[in-house]
Design a protein around this motif. Structure first.
Motif, PDB file in Angstrom:
ATOM      1  N   GLU A  74       0.978  -1.218   0.105  1.00 38.55           N
ATOM      2  CA  GLU A  74       0.069  -0.133   0.122  1.00 38.55           C
ATOM      3  C   GLU A  74       0.898   0.861  -0.180  1.00 38.55           C
ATOM      4  OE1 GLU A  74      -2.855  -0.272   3.426  1.00 38.55           O
ATOM      5  OE2 GLU A  74      -3.869  -1.841   2.495  1.00 38.55           O
ATOM      6  N   SER A  75       1.769   1.293   0.789  1.00 36.68           N
ATOM      7  CA  SER A  75       2.856   2.412   0.739  1.00 36.68           C
ATOM      8  C   SER A  75       3.426   2.659  -0.509  1.00 36.68           C
ATOM      9  CB  SER A  75       3.863   2.015   1.923  1.00 36.68           C
ATOM     10  OG  SER A  75       3.283   2.116   3.121  1.00 36.68           O
TER      11      SER A  75
ATOM     12  N   ALA B  38      13.404  -0.075   0.564  1.00 37.62           N
ATOM     13  CA  ALA B  38      13.369  -0.624   2.016  1.00 37.62           C
ATOM     14  C   ALA B  38      13.694   0.317   2.927  1.00 37.62           C
ATOM     15  CB  ALA B  38      14.109  -1.898   2.186  1.00 37.62           C
ATOM     16  N   GLU B  39      14.712   1.046   2.853  1.00 38.70           N
ATOM     17  CA  GLU B  39      15.315   2.131   3.524  1.00 38.70           C
ATOM     18  C   GLU B  39      14.279   3.190   3.615  1.00 38.70           C
ATOM     19  OE1 GLU B  39      19.187   3.339   2.142  1.00 38.70           O
ATOM     20  OE2 GLU B  39      20.061   1.577   2.449  1.00 38.70           O
TER      21      GLU B  39
ATOM     22  N   ARG C 139      14.384  -5.799   2.822  1.00 37.83           N
ATOM     23  CA  ARG C 139      14.195  -5.955   1.328  1.00 37.83           C
ATOM     24  C   ARG C 139      13.277  -7.080   1.110  1.00 37.83           C
ATOM     25  NH1 ARG C 139      20.028  -6.366  -1.141  1.00 37.83           N
ATOM     26  NH2 ARG C 139      18.657  -6.509  -3.114  1.00 37.83           N
ATOM     27  N   PRO C 140      13.258  -8.265   1.805  1.00 38.13           N
ATOM     28  CA  PRO C 140      12.271  -9.427   1.531  1.00 38.13           C
ATOM     29  C   PRO C 140      11.018  -8.836   1.598  1.00 38.13           C
ATOM     30  CG  PRO C 140      14.030 -10.148   2.886  1.00 38.13           C
ATOM     31  CD  PRO C 140      14.372  -8.517   2.884  1.00 38.13           C
TER      32      PRO C 140
ATOM     33  N   GLU D 125       8.134  -9.059  -1.489  1.00 41.05           N
ATOM     34  CA  GLU D 125       6.910  -9.603  -1.265  1.00 41.05           C
ATOM     35  C   GLU D 125       5.925  -8.693  -1.881  1.00 41.05           C
ATOM     36  OE1 GLU D 125       6.266 -11.276   2.724  1.00 41.05           O
ATOM     37  OE2 GLU D 125       8.223 -12.338   2.242  1.00 41.05           O
ATOM     38  N   ALA D 126       5.914  -7.248  -1.209  1.00 42.05           N
ATOM     39  CA  ALA D 126       5.138  -6.110  -1.543  1.00 42.05           C
ATOM     40  C   ALA D 126       5.036  -6.042  -2.954  1.00 42.05           C
ATOM     41  CB  ALA D 126       5.433  -5.001  -0.777  1.00 42.05           C
ATOM     42  N   LEU D 127       5.947  -6.116  -3.761  1.00 46.08           N
ATOM     43  CA  LEU D 127       6.303  -5.989  -5.190  1.00 46.08           C
ATOM     44  C   LEU D 127       5.563  -7.164  -5.913  1.00 46.08           C
ATOM     45  CD1 LEU D 127       9.921  -4.601  -5.479  1.00 46.08           C
ATOM     46  CD2 LEU D 127       7.856  -3.281  -5.963  1.00 46.08           C
TER      47      LEU D 127
END
Length: 92
Positions: free
Chosen positions: A29-30, A53-54, A60-61, A65-67
């Motif tokens: 969502e972000s 991620a930063e 990063r995992p 998963e979000a992607l």
């Protein structure tokens, strides 16, 4: 009496799990909000996973998963070796 208490407890658990989202879903969502806020068009390359991620304060995992979630929704295109880019159906 015990059955009534069990039913109340079960209802609370069901209601709380409906509102619960995994960190991958929240991250998806972000990222989607980020894409929309920048008005990125189809084909616009997304920042690298490490940078996402930063900036989102996740691993990063979790970003990976979000992607995948966003790709499944048709919001992001993932091309091995080419990176990730915004998809055509962002305004839907």
């Amino acid at each position: 009496m015990v059955e009534n208490m069990y039913a109340k407890l079960q209802g609370k658990v069901e209601n709380s799990t409906k509102a619960w989202k995994s960190s991958s879903e929240e991250t998806a969502e972000s990222i989607l909000s980020m894409i929309q806020a920048h008005n990125w068009q189809e084909g616009h390359k997304l920042p690298p996973q490490r940078a996402l991620a930063e900036s989102l304060g996740v691993s990063r995992p979790t970003v990976r998963e979000a992607l995948v979630i966003l790709e499944t929704m048709g919001k992001v295109n993932i091309q091995p070796g080419e990176g990730k880019s915004a998809a055509a159906s962002l305004d839907e």
